[in-house]
Structure formats: C-alpha cells, structure tokens
Motif scaffolding. Structure first.
Motif, PDB file in Angstrom:
ATOM      1  N   ARG A 156     -10.118  10.116   3.476  1.00  0.00           N
ATOM      2  CA  ARG A 156      -9.196   9.672   4.516  1.00  0.00           C
ATOM      3  C   ARG A 156      -8.800   8.220   4.309  1.00  0.00           C
ATOM      4  N   ALA A 157      -9.738   7.366   3.872  1.00  0.00           N
ATOM      5  CA  ALA A 157      -9.395   5.964   3.619  1.00  0.00           C
ATOM      6  C   ALA A 157      -8.410   5.839   2.459  1.00  0.00           C
ATOM      7  N   GLU A 158      -8.583   6.661   1.391  1.00  0.00           N
ATOM      8  CA  GLU A 158      -7.670   6.610   0.240  1.00  0.00           C
ATOM      9  C   GLU A 158      -6.274   7.086   0.639  1.00  0.00           C
ATOM     10  N   GLN A 159      -6.214   8.127   1.426  1.00  0.00           N
ATOM     11  CA  GLN A 159      -4.932   8.621   1.886  1.00  0.00           C
ATOM     12  C   GLN A 159      -4.230   7.598   2.762  1.00  0.00           C
ATOM     13  N   ARG A 160      -5.031   6.905   3.594  1.00  0.00           N
ATOM     14  CA  ARG A 160      -4.437   5.886   4.466  1.00  0.00           C
ATOM     15  C   ARG A 160      -3.877   4.742   3.633  1.00  0.00           C
ATOM     16  N   ARG A 161      -4.573   4.348   2.533  1.00  0.00           N
ATOM     17  CA  ARG A 161      -4.080   3.264   1.682  1.00  0.00           C
ATOM     18  C   ARG A 161      -2.793   3.679   0.973  1.00  0.00           C
ATOM     19  N   ILE A 162      -2.746   4.934   0.447  1.00  0.00           N
ATOM     20  CA  ILE A 162      -1.537   5.408  -0.258  1.00  0.00           C
ATOM     21  C   ILE A 162      -0.366   5.461   0.715  1.00  0.00           C
ATOM     22  N   ARG A 163      -0.620   5.893   1.919  1.00  0.00           N
ATOM     23  CA  ARG A 163       0.445   5.988   2.913  1.00  0.00           C
ATOM     24  C   ARG A 163       0.968   4.603   3.273  1.00  0.00           C
ATOM     25  N   GLU A 164       0.051   3.604   3.359  1.00  0.00           N
ATOM     26  CA  GLU A 164       0.502   2.243   3.675  1.00  0.00           C
ATOM     27  C   GLU A 164       1.318   1.678   2.525  1.00  0.00           C
ATOM     28  N   ASP A 165       0.908   1.986   1.250  1.00  0.00           N
ATOM     29  CA  ASP A 165       1.677   1.482   0.103  1.00  0.00           C
ATOM     30  C   ASP A 165       3.082   2.081   0.073  1.00  0.00           C
ATOM     31  N   GLU A 166       3.213   3.335   0.401  1.00  0.00           N
ATOM     32  CA  GLU A 166       4.523   3.987   0.376  1.00  0.00           C
ATOM     33  C   GLU A 166       5.423   3.460   1.479  1.00  0.00           C
ATOM     34  N   GLU A 167       4.838   3.016   2.590  1.00  0.00           N
ATOM     35  CA  GLU A 167       5.653   2.574   3.724  1.00  0.00           C
ATOM     36  C   GLU A 167       6.047   1.112   3.642  1.00  0.00           C
ATOM     37  N   ARG A 168       5.524   0.323   2.650  1.00  0.00           N
ATOM     38  CA  ARG A 168       5.842  -1.104   2.570  1.00  0.00           C
ATOM     39  C   ARG A 168       7.288  -1.289   2.076  1.00  0.00           C
ATOM     40  N   THR A 169       7.937  -2.392   2.508  1.00  0.00           N
ATOM     41  CA  THR A 169       9.293  -2.782   2.087  1.00  0.00           C
ATOM     42  C   THR A 169       9.199  -3.745   0.916  1.00  0.00           C
ATOM     43  N   PRO A 170      10.307  -4.018   0.177  1.00  0.00           N
ATOM     44  CA  PRO A 170      10.245  -4.980  -0.936  1.00  0.00           C
ATOM     45  C   PRO A 170       9.806  -6.349  -0.466  1.00  0.00           C
ATOM     46  N   GLU A 171      10.238  -6.772   0.722  1.00  0.00           N
ATOM     47  CA  GLU A 171       9.816  -8.106   1.189  1.00  0.00           C
ATOM     48  C   GLU A 171       8.312  -8.151   1.403  1.00  0.00           C
ATOM     49  N   GLN A 172       7.774  -7.063   1.944  1.00  0.00           N
ATOM     50  CA  GLN A 172       6.314  -7.036   2.146  1.00  0.00           C
ATOM     51  C   GLN A 172       5.578  -7.065   0.815  1.00  0.00           C
ATOM     52  N   TRP A 173       6.191  -6.348  -0.204  1.00  0.00           N
ATOM     53  CA  TRP A 173       5.533  -6.362  -1.516  1.00  0.00           C
ATOM     54  C   TRP A 173       5.563  -7.763  -2.124  1.00  0.00           C
ATOM     55  N   ASN A 174       6.683  -8.477  -1.985  1.00  0.00           N
ATOM     56  CA  ASN A 174       6.769  -9.845  -2.531  1.00  0.00           C
ATOM     57  C   ASN A 174       5.776 -10.773  -1.842  1.00  0.00           C
ATOM     58  N   ALA A 175       5.689 -10.650  -0.504  1.00  0.00           N
ATOM     59  CA  ALA A 175       4.725 -11.503   0.228  1.00  0.00           C
ATOM     60  C   ALA A 175       3.304 -11.206  -0.199  1.00  0.00           C
ATOM     61  N   LYS A 176       3.002  -9.922  -0.411  1.00  0.00           N
ATOM     62  CA  LYS A 176       1.636  -9.555  -0.812  1.00  0.00           C
ATOM     63  C   LYS A 176       1.330 -10.092  -2.196  1.00  0.00           C
ATOM     64  N   LEU A 177       2.358 -10.016  -3.127  1.00  0.00           N
ATOM     65  CA  LEU A 177       2.132 -10.544  -4.472  1.00  0.00           C
ATOM     66  C   LEU A 177       1.947 -12.049  -4.447  1.00  0.00           C
ATOM     67  N   SER A 178       2.731 -12.738  -3.613  1.00  0.00           N
ATOM     68  CA  SER A 178       2.590 -14.204  -3.505  1.00  0.00           C
ATOM     69  C   SER A 178       1.193 -14.566  -3.008  1.00  0.00           C
ATOM     70  N   GLN A 179       0.743 -13.790  -2.038  1.00  0.00           N
ATOM     71  CA  GLN A 179      -0.607 -14.049  -1.501  1.00  0.00           C
ATOM     72  C   GLN A 179      -1.676 -13.796  -2.575  1.00  0.00           C
ATOM     73  N   LYS A 180      -1.445 -12.753  -3.395  1.00  0.00           N
ATOM     74  CA  LYS A 180      -2.385 -12.476  -4.472  1.00  0.00           C
ATOM     75  C   LYS A 180      -2.396 -13.602  -5.476  1.00  0.00           C
ATOM     76  N   ASP A 181      -1.206 -14.130  -5.845  1.00  0.00           N
ATOM     77  CA  ASP A 181      -1.158 -15.238  -6.809  1.00  0.00           C
ATOM     78  C   ASP A 181      -1.883 -16.456  -6.267  1.00  0.00           C
ATOM     79  N   LEU A 182      -1.663 -16.717  -4.985  1.00  0.00           N
ATOM     80  CA  LEU A 182      -2.346 -17.866  -4.373  1.00  0.00           C
ATOM     81  C   LEU A 182      -3.872 -17.690  -4.397  1.00  0.00           C
TER      82      LEU A 182
END
Length: 808
Positions: free
Chosen positions: A103-129
C-alpha cells in the motif's frame, strides 16, 4: 475468535464465554463505561469448528443428563491448539506487513503520477540543495577526521617518548634498589653479630648475677637479696604459694581475696579464719607466710616449707569458691592432685560445718521484730519469714535408671538436686534442708523437715559441756549420706572377716525391702541375659556351672526368691544376684549387732529412713559439743564485728540482737567466752527449737504457689501466705482484685531469689555440677548459704531497729 460487545445472547448467559465477576472490582462507573466488555474473558483464538466443539463440551458438562447417551469425544490438547494459534498469528503478522508495504508503494507511485512539472522542478531543486549540503558536511567531517588523525599520531609519538624515559628511570631505580639492598644486608649482618655478642655477654652477666644471688641467699635467707625476690613476686607474681599468703602481694592486688575466697579483703579473710578455726583447736596460724620460711638445697634451689594448716584451710575454701577442679588447685601450689584430695577430705567437712553454723541459727520472736523493714510493715506483713526451693543441675547417672528417675526434675526437665531455704524479711537464712534428689517435691521436703514436731534441744544435758567434753579438731565431722556408707574396701574387709571367723547369718529369703536398681537393659550391658531373649533355660533353679557352690542345693526360700527374680533375670544371673544380696544383708546384720553406724551400699527402706532421721538430727543442734562450737564461733565473730575489724553485715546485726541469749548459753555450757556473765538457772536458759519449730507461732510463712496447704506440716501450724492460685490455669485467669491482693506477698518475698543468686557465687553451685563433684555438694551448699549471710541486708531494718544508719 474474539469477544464482541454486541454478541447475542448476553455475556453472562452465553455458554461460549465466561463472565469474570472479579474483574473491574473497585473501579468507578466511568471506567466501566469506557471499558465496556473488558469484564468478559475472551475465548481462545481457534477455528470456528473447534470453538463449536469446545462450546458443545461445555454445554454437555452443564447438562450431563441430556448427553448421557452420547459417546464422549477425545479431549483436545490445548497446548497444541495454542501452538498452532501462535503460528497462525505469525503468518497473519507477516501478511499484514507485506500488505502495508504494498500500500505504501502504491501510494508513492500514485503521488508521482499526480505531480505537475512545477512540483517536479521544485522537488529536484530541493534534492540538489540537500546534495550540496551533504557534500559540504562530508568535506567538513573529512577535515575533522584528518585533524584527529594528526592528533593521534602526535600522541603516539609522545607515548613512545614517555615509555623510553620511563624505562630509563626504571633501570636507574632497579640499580639503586640493588645497591641499597646490598648495603642493608651488610649493615644487618653487622647488627646481628653485635646482637649475638650482646646476648652472650648478657647471659653471662645473668648467670653471674644469679650465682651471686644464690650465694648471698645461701649465706643469709633473710638477707636483702631474698627480700628483693619477695618484693618482685609480690608485685609481678601470679597465683602460687609465695603470693597467695603474702601480705605485700595482696596489697598490690586488693581484689584478689574477694575473687579467690569471697571476703572483702585479705585482712578480713584472716580474721574470718581466726574466728572459724581458732589456733588453740585447729593450729591455724594466720600470720604464717611460706615465703619467709624458704630454705635452699645443696644445689642452691629454693625449697618451700611444709604446707601448714592455714594454707590447707584456704586452699579448701578456694576449691569451693573459685576452682572446683583439684588439678588446677594442685598446679597453683605445686602439689599432686592426690594431695589436694587428702586436704579436701579433712577441710571440706570443716568448711561445711562453718556453713551450717552460719545459716542454721536460732532466730527468735524478738529478732524478727527488730529486723523487719518498713516496707513489710507498710504492706501488712510485719511478722513474716520466707521459704523457697532451689534446683541445681547435676550430671546424669546413666548406668543406674533408678537414680536417674530420682534426680529428674519436672520443673527444669533435667537431672537436678533440690533443697529448701528459710529466710527472714531482711534476707538472713536461718534454716535449710540438705540437697536431695529433685524427684522429691517442695511440699514433701517441708513435711520431712517439719516431722520432728515442736521439739526442743536437750539443753539440760549440755551443762558445763565445755569443761567436761572440750571441743577437738577431730570432732569437726560434717554428716552426709555417704558418712555412714561402707566404702568398697571396708565392705570387702567385712566380708572377709565374716567368712574367716563369724558364721554366715541365716537371713532366709530376701523380702521386698531390697530395692533392685538394675534394669534388663543395664543387665544386658553387663553380659546377663534376659529370659525373653530366646535362650532356653532349665525350668528348675540351679546355680551356675562355674560357681563354687555347685553341689549345694538351694533352700525352698531361696528357690522362691529365684523364681520371682526369673521375671527379670535368667536363673544363673538370679543366683549370682541373690548371693550378692545375701552378702549385703549379712554385712548389714553384723554391723547392726556390733553397734556400728555404717551400713553396706544397698538401698533399703530401713537404711533410707535411718539416713533421713540422721539428717534431721544432724547440724549445730545435734549435740552439746557441736552447739558449743557454733556459739563460740558466733561470739568470736561478734567481737571482731564490734571491734571494727570486720565489715558490718546482716549476720553482725543478728549477733548483736541475740547477744544476751548467746552469752547465757555459753555461760550455761561453761565456755570461757561467756566473760563475766553469771551462770543462769535451767529455767532461764533460752529454749532452742529444732528445725522448723524455730519459726515463732505468731509468724507467717511466705512462699510461692508450690507451698500452698503446708500448714499441717509445720510444727507450730503457722499460717502460710501464698499468692492466689486458680483451680485450672488453662480455663481461668486471676481477676484484677486477686492480682492486686498478691502484690504484698510477692513484694516481701523478693529477697528469696536474691539469696539464691548470692549462693551462685560459689563455683561448686554454678552451672551444671559434674558427677564426681556431688560428694562435695552438701558441704558447698551449706557454705554458700552461710557465707551469703555475711553480706549487706537485702532490706535494712526499719523503725524497730536497735542501730542507726551509721552502723552499716
């Protein structure tokens, strides 16, 4: 299966569930509402089919009449059920964990599919930081690690340098220590050599000094050299003949006389000996000091003089007071144990008579009136004397069951000897019984000691006894039960005389008067067989095969005696025992016919009755000479007390009160100590009652509950004052009024116990008395009670006293 709150039917009627009424006890109503259903015990987790089976068995046990026709099923092993339930629970837990992870893996996949490009860019910026921050942190930690490594290397270098320095210091210290040890060994060897030379020189000087001293002492025994030796012994010497009788030694050790002989000081010890044993009769010189009469043999060794009567007297007193082992006394005076036994044979009875003279005294109505304390008067007991019993533990006579039974005390649950002591309100012992076997009760002892009745001593026969029959040291005989019993040597000698010349007395068959003390068990230890042991014995009595009387046929009386004895012995043993008893009876008859007072060592009622009568008649009032000895001892003590040479005590007060009566008796007997007192007429001579008749008629006798009802045993039928006693102590108790009424009698009787504690100061009466010491027990018991009277009063005389407080 779990327990549901809404299960139907109700829990308390549901057969599948057990309602626990104890759970929740003491909890509030609010807790019961919040924990609804917790009071019901849950059924075990199991498949539905097993639960139904359990429920069916439970219902069948509740209604056995309905299931009587059914076949009982096999009982389920609950341990197997619990093990299977635990395994299923583990599988369930694993399945739940897998489902949770999925259930946790399914919840993570579902959250990844629902993210927008802006959310992906913000997440990548946070990862780089976060990566940059982690990189900087890693660099910083690397620098810190390098710095720590440099510090560790520096510390390692310092440690190696310190180890090198320490090793160098250790080498220098070892070298210095080795040098010091060599130097110390050399110095020590020099010191040992010098000490050895000094010891040799010192021993030579000591030998020379000893030789010079020996020569000087040989030249003059009373010279300055011997005086130095005497002073050395008096200051540092232990117990020996050179110190026990030395005035200087006792001046250095002031408590020694009290510890050894029981008297306040060495000076008073000699005064008491002078009063007890006058030199004119006993040849006791109290000024004698053996250290002043030493001599020297040819080798130069000191030789002590022969032991005098004074030394023997005090050695016997020390035996009773301090050391009851003859070997210890022998070691102190450098004599053999046999020699100490010989001294005790002479001086033990003399000290026993001193004790009788001090504690078997003639009290009067006047003395009781003048001695009574204010406490007794206040409690309503102005004329009261006391009685109490004492048990002393003794060793058991294991090889004679009759004696063991006679000495057993139910009071102490042990083998004991028992006696009674009669005392006044102030603690003065005026009468006592001799020690007897503890099987005799206290009432029986009173009956025995009062059996003479109101009898007086024959004072009319004692007129001028001092002039007609003067007292000699050989008259100082202390009577005990062994006094009139033949020793083994005397018995053998008597039998030899009878066999050699006198005809064998025909006593016939022995009657029941002979008390056999042997038991079957003791006979077996002696090698005699009991008839019940299985040995086939002849029916007719016959003597033993090895007997000298094989050809002698027993008489009918002997046959009857042997037949009665066969109940315990076999025929052979009975014949031997019968011959022994015939010898005893023969010796006894020969002694009676000859007028001899001694008897063979056999218990018969006649001999025991004779001993009891002799004990009643013995003591200070047994004869005129014996009474004269007692009164003269009292008068000599009285003069020493009044002269201030002895410390005042209760006995000195008694001597002062009774002085007029004593002087009258001494004048009647013709004693020189009567001074100028004129000889009285027979009517004026004081009356001397015997034993318990000396208790005045108007005096009560106080005792504990064991003396209840002894009035008829007292010669003067005195009133007996005892505490209240209930008929059954297990079912009844004393009332408060009865307890309060007992306070006066229990209070005035307190001195009795203190008297017995004072007698315990004598070593012969302390702890358990060994069997070999029992022969000296009567002497020690008399002496202990007599010496207890020369102590301070337990209660001082009150308003009727003839002296003031300064007297004491």
């Amino acid at each position: 299966m779990a327990c549901y709150k809404n299960r139907s039917p109700a829990p308390h009627v549901d057969l599948l569930l057990k309602y626990n009424s104890c759970m929740g006890e003491g909890k509030s109503d609010l807790w019961r509402i919040d924990n609804d259903g917790c009071m019901i015990r849950k059924s075990p987790f199991a498949p539905k089919e097993e639960v139904n089976q359990i429920a069916a068995r439970h219902q069948q046990s509740q209604n056995p009449q309905q299931d009587s026709g059914r076949t009982p099923r096999q009982r389920v092993d609950m341990s197997v059920v619990r093990e299977e339930s635990a395994m299923r629970q583990v599988e369930i837990d694993k399945d739940r964990a897998r489902k949770k992870a999925a259930r946790a893996e399914q919840r993570r996949i579902r959250e990844d599919e629902e993210r927008t490009p802006e959310q992906w860019n913000a997440k990548l910026s946070q990862k780089d930081l976060e990566n940059k921050m982690q990189e900087s942190e890693i660099n910083m930690q690397s620098g810190r690690i390098k710095s720590l490594q440099d510090q560790v290397k520096m510390l390692q270098d310092q440690l190696l340098e310190a180890k090198a320095i320490h090793a160098e210091d250790l080498q220098k210290a070892d070298a210095k220590r080795s040098a010091d040890m060599l130097r110390f060994a050399a110095e020590n060897n020099q010191l040992l050599e010098s000490t050895k030379r000094a010891k040799i020189d010192h021993s030579k000087s000591l030998e020379k000094a000893e030789s010079d001293l020996s020569k000087s002492l040989q030249n003059d025994i009373s010279g300055a050299g011997w005086e130095k030796v005497r002073r050395l012994f008096s200051k540092f010497g232990g117990l020996s003949r050179l110190t026990l009788f030395n005035d200087d030694w006792h001046a250095e050790h002031k408590e020694a006389a009290k510890r050894i002989w029981g008297y306040p000081s060495w000076k008073e010890t000699k005064h008491y000996v002078e009063a007890y044993f006058p030199q004119s009769v006993y040849n006791v010189d109290t000024s004698y000091d053996p250290s002043k009469f030493c001599t020297f043999d040819k080798g130069g060794d000191v030789v002590l003089p022969t032991m005098t009567e004074f030394e023997q007297c005090l050695l016997a007193r020390m035996f009773f007071r301090t050391f009851t082992e003859q070997e210890i006394v022998a070691l102190i005076v450098d004599k053999s144990r046999r020699r100490i036994g010989q001294i005790l044979e002479v001086w033990g009875p003399r000290w026993g008579n001193v004790g009788d003279d001090m504690c078997c005294i003639d009290i009067t109505r006047d003395y009781i009136f003048k001695e009574v304390s204010d406490l007794n008067i206040h409690l309503g007991r102005p004329r009261l004397v006391n009685v109490d019993g004492k048990d002393a533990h003794i060793a058991q006579k294991r090889n004679d069951t009759t004696i063991s039974k006679a000495t057993f005390s139910s009071k102490n649950d042990d083998d004991c000897t028992r006696w009674l002591a009669f005392s006044t309100a102030g603690g003065l012992t005026f009468e006592k019984t001799p020690p007897v076997a503890a099987r005799a009760g206290e009432r029986a002892l009173v009956r025995w000691w009062g059996s003479l009745g109101p009898e007086n001593a024959p004072v009319q026969e004692w007129e001028d006894v001092a002039k007609n029959e003067p007292w000699k040291a050989t008259d100082d005989v202390f009577w005990t039960a062994l006094t009139d019993v033949l020793s083994a040597a005397e018995f053998d000698d008597m039998m030899k005389r009878i066999e050699d010349g006198d005809p064998l007395f025909d006593n016939g068959a022995l009657d029941d008067g002979v008390l056999l003390t042997a038991q079957p068990t003791s006979l077996a230890r002696e090698g005699l067989q009991n008839e019940d042991s299985g040995d086939d014995e002849p029916d007719e009595p016959s003597p033993p095969e090895d007997s000298e009387a094989t050809n002698v046929e027993p008489t009918p009386e002997q046959t009857a005696a042997i037949e009665s004895a066969r109940r315990v012995f076999d025929v052979s043993a009975a014949w031997t025992m019968y011959n022994d008893m015939v010898q005893m009876k023969s010796v006894e008859k020969a002694l009676r016919d000859s007028g001899d007072k001694k008897r063979p060592p056999v218990f018969t009622p006649q001999i025991l009755e004779e001993q009891a009568n002799k004990a009643l008649r013995s003591g200070p009032n047994s004869s005129g000479k014996r009474k004269l000895c007692q009164l003269e001892r009292h008068q000599r003590l009285h003069l020493l007390y009044e002269g201030g040479q002895l410390s005042k005590c209760l006995f000195s007060y008694f001597l002062l009160v009774e002085e007029p009566n004593r002087l009258k008796m001494l004048s009647w007997m013709g004693s020189e100590l009567a001074a100028s007192v004129p000889k009285p007429n027979l009517e004026d001579v004081p009356r001397i009652p015997l034993r318990l008749a000396k208790i005045p008629e108007d005096c009560s006798l106080g005792g504990d509950k064991g003396f209840t009802g002894i009035e008829k045993s007292l010669p003067n039928i005195n009133h007996v004052d005892t505490p209240v006693q209930v008929q059954n102590s297990k079912t009844h108790r004393l009332s408060s009024e009865q307890i309060e009424s007992d306070i006066p009698i229990t209070t005035v009787r307190a001195p009795c116990e203190t008297i017995f504690s004072r007698t315990g100061n004598e070593a012969i009466l302390s702890e358990k008395i060994p069997y070999w010491l029992i022969r000296y027990l009567p002497m020690g018991q008399s002496l202990a009670h007599g010496e207890a009277n020369i102590r301070a009063p337990l209660r001082y005389p009150g308003r009727n006293s003839i002296v003031g407080q300064d007297y004491w």
